[in-house]
Motif scaffolding. Structure first.
Motif, PDB file in Angstrom:
ATOM      1  N   ILE A  23       0.865  -1.175   0.000  1.00 46.87           N
ATOM      2  CA  ILE A  23       0.000   0.000   0.000  1.00 46.87           C
ATOM      3  C   ILE A  23       0.903   1.227   0.000  1.00 46.87           C
ATOM      4  O   ILE A  23       1.786   1.360   0.854  1.00 46.87           O
ATOM      5  N   ARG A  24       0.691   2.104  -0.948  1.00 50.67           N
ATOM      6  CA  ARG A  24       1.508   3.312  -1.055  1.00 50.67           C
ATOM      7  C   ARG A  24       0.665   4.527  -0.692  1.00 50.67           C
ATOM      8  O   ARG A  24      -0.498   4.630  -1.071  1.00 50.67           O
ATOM      9  N   ASP A  61      -1.641  -6.259  11.291  1.00 50.71           N
ATOM     10  CA  ASP A  61      -0.657  -7.165  10.686  1.00 50.71           C
ATOM     11  C   ASP A  61       0.715  -6.845  11.243  1.00 50.71           C
ATOM     12  O   ASP A  61       0.993  -5.731  11.703  1.00 50.71           O
ATOM     13  N   ASP A  62       1.590  -7.829  11.197  1.00 54.30           N
ATOM     14  CA  ASP A  62       3.015  -7.648  11.484  1.00 54.30           C
ATOM     15  C   ASP A  62       3.681  -7.414  10.137  1.00 54.30           C
ATOM     16  O   ASP A  62       3.778  -8.337   9.322  1.00 54.30           O
ATOM     17  N   ALA A  63       4.115  -6.183   9.872  1.00 52.14           N
ATOM     18  CA  ALA A  63       4.486  -5.794   8.512  1.00 52.14           C
ATOM     19  C   ALA A  63       5.811  -5.052   8.471  1.00 52.14           C
ATOM     20  O   ALA A  63       6.483  -4.848   9.501  1.00 52.14           O
ATOM     21  N   VAL A  64       6.180  -4.630   7.278  1.00 51.58           N
ATOM     22  CA  VAL A  64       7.368  -3.808   7.047  1.00 51.58           C
ATOM     23  C   VAL A  64       6.896  -2.464   6.493  1.00 51.58           C
ATOM     24  O   VAL A  64       6.043  -2.419   5.594  1.00 51.58           O
ATOM     25  N   VAL A  65       7.441  -1.371   7.030  1.00 55.82           N
ATOM     26  CA  VAL A  65       7.066  -0.040   6.564  1.00 55.82           C
ATOM     27  C   VAL A  65       8.310   0.703   6.094  1.00 55.82           C
ATOM     28  O   VAL A  65       9.430   0.433   6.555  1.00 55.82           O
ATOM     29  N   LEU A  66       8.097   1.630   5.162  1.00 58.64           N
ATOM     30  CA  LEU A  66       9.185   2.473   4.655  1.00 58.64           C
ATOM     31  C   LEU A  66       8.716   3.906   4.593  1.00 58.64           C
ATOM     32  O   LEU A  66       7.540   4.187   4.330  1.00 58.64           O
ATOM     33  N   TRP A  67       9.654   4.820   4.784  1.00 58.18           N
ATOM     34  CA  TRP A  67       9.372   6.252   4.821  1.00 58.18           C
ATOM     35  C   TRP A  67      10.328   6.962   3.866  1.00 58.18           C
ATOM     36  O   TRP A  67      11.551   6.831   3.953  1.00 58.18           O
ATOM     37  N   PHE A  68       9.754   7.698   2.894  1.00 56.02           N
ATOM     38  CA  PHE A  68      10.538   8.447   1.906  1.00 56.02           C
ATOM     39  C   PHE A  68      10.125   9.917   1.985  1.00 56.02           C
ATOM     40  O   PHE A  68       9.141  10.323   1.351  1.00 56.02           O
ATOM     41  N   PRO A  69      10.820  10.727   2.772  1.00 53.90           N
ATOM     42  CA  PRO A  69      10.447  12.149   2.829  1.00 53.90           C
ATOM     43  C   PRO A  69      10.733  12.845   1.502  1.00 53.90           C
ATOM     44  O   PRO A  69      11.757  12.596   0.852  1.00 53.90           O
ATOM     45  N   GLY A  70       9.808  13.708   1.088  1.00 54.10           N
ATOM     46  CA  GLY A  70      10.007  14.458  -0.150  1.00 54.10           C
ATOM     47  C   GLY A  70      11.056  15.534   0.033  1.00 54.10           C
ATOM     48  O   GLY A  70      11.360  15.939   1.153  1.00 54.10           O
ATOM     49  N   PRO A  71      11.680  15.997  -1.036  1.00 56.98           N
ATOM     50  CA  PRO A  71      11.388  15.637  -2.434  1.00 56.98           C
ATOM     51  C   PRO A  71      12.123  14.406  -2.939  1.00 56.98           C
ATOM     52  O   PRO A  71      12.002  14.052  -4.105  1.00 56.98           O
ATOM     53  N   ALA A  72      12.893  13.750  -2.045  1.00 57.07           N
ATOM     54  CA  ALA A  72      13.669  12.578  -2.470  1.00 57.07           C
ATOM     55  C   ALA A  72      12.796  11.331  -2.432  1.00 57.07           C
ATOM     56  O   ALA A  72      13.034  10.397  -1.648  1.00 57.07           O
ATOM     57  N   SER A  73      11.751  11.331  -3.254  1.00 60.61           N
ATOM     58  CA  SER A  73      10.839  10.190  -3.323  1.00 60.61           C
ATOM     59  C   SER A  73      10.374  10.029  -4.760  1.00 60.61           C
ATOM     60  O   SER A  73      10.646  10.881  -5.617  1.00 60.61           O
ATOM     61  N   ALA A  74       9.648   8.958  -5.018  1.00 59.03           N
ATOM     62  CA  ALA A  74       9.195   8.682  -6.381  1.00 59.03           C
ATOM     63  C   ALA A  74       8.268   9.763  -6.907  1.00 59.03           C
ATOM     64  O   ALA A  74       8.309  10.109  -8.090  1.00 59.03           O
ATOM     65  N   THR A  75       7.420  10.322  -6.048  1.00 63.51           N
ATOM     66  CA  THR A  75       6.467  11.338  -6.487  1.00 63.51           C
ATOM     67  C   THR A  75       6.944  12.758  -6.231  1.00 63.51           C
ATOM     68  O   THR A  75       6.314  13.717  -6.685  1.00 63.51           O
ATOM     69  N   GLY A  76       8.034  12.915  -5.492  1.00 62.47           N
ATOM     70  CA  GLY A  76       8.487  14.243  -5.092  1.00 62.47           C
ATOM     71  C   GLY A  76       7.810  14.735  -3.831  1.00 62.47           C
ATOM     72  O   GLY A  76       8.165  15.795  -3.305  1.00 62.47           O
ATOM     73  N   GLU A  77       6.828  13.972  -3.312  1.00 62.08           N
ATOM     74  CA  GLU A  77       6.144  14.303  -2.069  1.00 62.08           C
ATOM     75  C   GLU A  77       6.585  13.333  -0.979  1.00 62.08           C
ATOM     76  O   GLU A  77       7.336  12.386  -1.239  1.00 62.08           O
ATOM     77  N   ASP A  78       6.128  13.561   0.243  1.00 64.37           N
ATOM     78  CA  ASP A  78       6.331  12.568   1.288  1.00 64.37           C
ATOM     79  C   ASP A  78       5.606  11.285   0.899  1.00 64.37           C
ATOM     80  O   ASP A  78       4.431  11.318   0.493  1.00 64.37           O
ATOM     81  N   VAL A  79       6.284  10.152   0.991  1.00 71.01           N
ATOM     82  CA  VAL A  79       5.705   8.867   0.590  1.00 71.01           C
ATOM     83  C   VAL A  79       5.913   7.844   1.698  1.00 71.01           C
ATOM     84  O   VAL A  79       6.995   7.757   2.283  1.00 71.01           O
ATOM     85  N   ALA A  80       4.868   7.101   2.006  1.00 79.23           N
ATOM     86  CA  ALA A  80       4.941   5.984   2.946  1.00 79.23           C
ATOM     87  C   ALA A  80       4.519   4.710   2.239  1.00 79.23           C
ATOM     88  O   ALA A  80       3.635   4.734   1.367  1.00 79.23           O
ATOM     89  N   GLU A  81       5.151   3.602   2.596  1.00 78.87           N
ATOM     90  CA  GLU A  81       4.776   2.314   2.026  1.00 78.87           C
ATOM     91  C   GLU A  81       4.567   1.302   3.134  1.00 78.87           C
ATOM     92  O   GLU A  81       5.356   1.233   4.094  1.00 78.87           O
ATOM     93  N   PHE A  82       3.517   0.512   3.006  1.00 77.78           N
ATOM     94  CA  PHE A  82       3.218  -0.584   3.926  1.00 77.78           C
ATOM     95  C   PHE A  82       3.326  -1.887   3.150  1.00 77.78           C
ATOM     96  O   PHE A  82       2.579  -2.102   2.191  1.00 77.78           O
ATOM     97  N   HIS A  83       4.258  -2.743   3.543  1.00 79.03           N
ATOM     98  CA  HIS A  83       4.429  -4.053   2.927  1.00 79.03           C
ATOM     99  C   HIS A  83       3.797  -5.078   3.870  1.00 79.03           C
ATOM    100  O   HIS A  83       4.382  -5.442   4.899  1.00 79.03           O
TER     101      HIS A  83
END
Length: 449
Positions: A23-24, A61-83
């Motif tokens: 989930i992005r 769930d017991d999951a893995v999360v990632l945090w990509f603060p913008g602008p250093a992300s795929a969209t240029g915005e703050d991005v979070a991912e839930f695996h």
């Protein structure tokens, strides 16, 4: 809040159930989403294990999360991912938890990529390359799309636009110094020299005859000919499965049947059409009309004839050829049966192949010939253009540059043509006047991309 300022979320992996689902989330509330559901904000760009919980504190769930603060992300915005684990119940619970947070909404098709485009992470040609890569069905389509995604055309277009701007600067300077005697001539001559070199480069790209654009859509091969000569049987042989009804009765195929093939990495769509004959039944008449229309649009027509039917199919083929139709291969079917008086259609000058659609004899050789035809038809080597939009804008750019070269020493008119050329390249890259086509391009993407 404007929709473009809202935080969006979507499933960015395949349909559940799956081993892992992603989930992005992208937008200003991405950090809030992580803190509320994962309990904390993990270190940037570092996969972190976390127990995800809903608004009531119940574990999801017991999951893995990632945090990509913008602008250093795929969209240029703050991005979070839930695996997360890819079960439907887990996915539904996480989506429900995210949806309870204010200023969040489900993403529209292509919205993540559109935000990347709007934030300068990729130009429009690269975005189109990403879409082509997602939809690539064959190896060669993948290669073409990857070249676009890497910015092959975009990089060249930016270089060309820079050269146009440099030439424009010389012409504008000539306008500014119009009262300085021979100064304008000294500036316009080198400007035109730059334009001529640039025009040659663009014309060389345009001279590739649109074969790379065709690789996106694939080659269309129509199986046609008189009724009951084995067209549907050949279709099933090419598809390696039963896709068409085979019957000894003429007129069985009433509509057009399509199957998509991968021939040595080249995309080929084969269509089985109704038998070409004079029919009295209204339904069959419509089938014959559609068969003629679709076959006329095909890149190649396989005219199937029965070796047992002397002369059968010869006259309709000659009528098609007399009408200016081109791109025919004559395919003589049922060669494993005792031949009576086989049609002498090889005298037409078109390539002639002999097969038995029922037993498969000669079919492998026919497929190999089709693969060679596809290889000669497409151009995937150094091709830059992959869409009709690219070709149209580059053609308009070249036309404007050509007019600038042909103009007499009229600096104002030359400057205007250069402005038009630079504007067209800006449209190619998505920098100017493209709002009306952005919705069309990005809505073709899948949700979550």
């Amino acid at each position: 809040m404007h929709p473009r300022q809202q935080t969006i979320f979507a499933l960015s992996s395949g349909r559940p159930p799956s081993a892992i689902a992603i989930i992005r989330v992208s937008g200003p509330e991405a950090a809030t989403v992580l803190e509320r559901i994962a309990g904390r904000l993990p270190p940037p760009r570092q996969a972190t294990r976390a127990v995800l919980k809903d608004a009531r504190g119940q574990p999801i769930d017991d999951a893995v999360v990632l945090w990509f603060p913008g602008p250093a992300s795929a969209t240029g915005e703050d991005v979070a991912e839930f695996h997360i684990h890819g079960g439907r119940a887990v996915l539904q619970a996480l989506v429900a938890a995210i949806a309870t947070i204010d200023n969040l909404r489900a993403a529209e098709p292509g919205e993540f990529t559109r935000r990347a485009f709007e934030n300068g992470k990729l130009d429009l040609t690269e975005a189109e390359g990403l879409d082509d890569l997602i939809h690539a069905d064959t190896e060669r389509q993948r290669r073409l799309a990857l070249r676009q995604l890497k910015g092959l055309l975009g990089d060249r277009a930016r270089d060309w636009r820079g050269e146009i701007i440099a030439a424009s600067a010389l012409v504008e300077a000539a306008i500014d110094f119009a009262d300085e005697g021979d100064v304008p001539d000294e500036l316009i001559a080198p400007a035109k020299a730059k334009i001529e070199i640039l025009l040659d480069e663009i014309e060389e790209v345009l001279a590739q005859e649109g074969r790379s654009e065709k690789l996106r859509d694939g080659l269309v091969v129509a199986i046609t000919g008189p009724p009951n000569v084995g067209k549907s049987t050949l279709m099933n042989q090419l598809a390696r499965r039963e896709v068409a009804i085979v019957s000894p009765h003429a007129g069985t195929t009433r509509d057009i049947i399509e199957v998509h093939l991968d021939l040595d990495g080249y995309p080929v769509t084969v269509i089985d059409t109704a038998g070409i004959r004079e029919a009295s039944d209204p339904v069959e008449q419509e089938g014959v009309r559609r068969a003629r229309s679709r076959a006329a649009e095909a890149d190649l027509r396989l005219w199937l004839v029965d070796t047992q039917a002397a002369g059968d199919g010869e006259e309709p083929l000659r009528q098609w050829m007399a009408a200016g139709q081109h791109g025919f291969w004559v395919v003589r079917n049922k060669v494993d049966e005792a031949e009576a008086a086989p049609p002498n259609l090889s005298a037409t000058g078109w390539p002639c192949h002999s097969i038995s659609a029922a037993s498969g004899r000669g079919v492998a050789e026919l497929i190999a010939a089709l693969a060679r035809f596809a290889a000669a038809h497409f151009d995937e080597g150094s091709a830059l253009i992959s869409r009709a939009r690219h070709r149209q804008l580059l053609r308009q750019t070249a036309d404007a540059l050509g007019r600038a070269v042909d103009l007499p020493e009229a600096a104002e008119l030359i400057a205007e043509e250069l402005r038009i050329a630079a504007h067209r390249l800006g449209q190619l890259l998505g920098w100017v006047d493209v709002e009306d086509i952005l919705d069309v391009i990005f809505r073709e993407f899948c949700v979550g991309k």
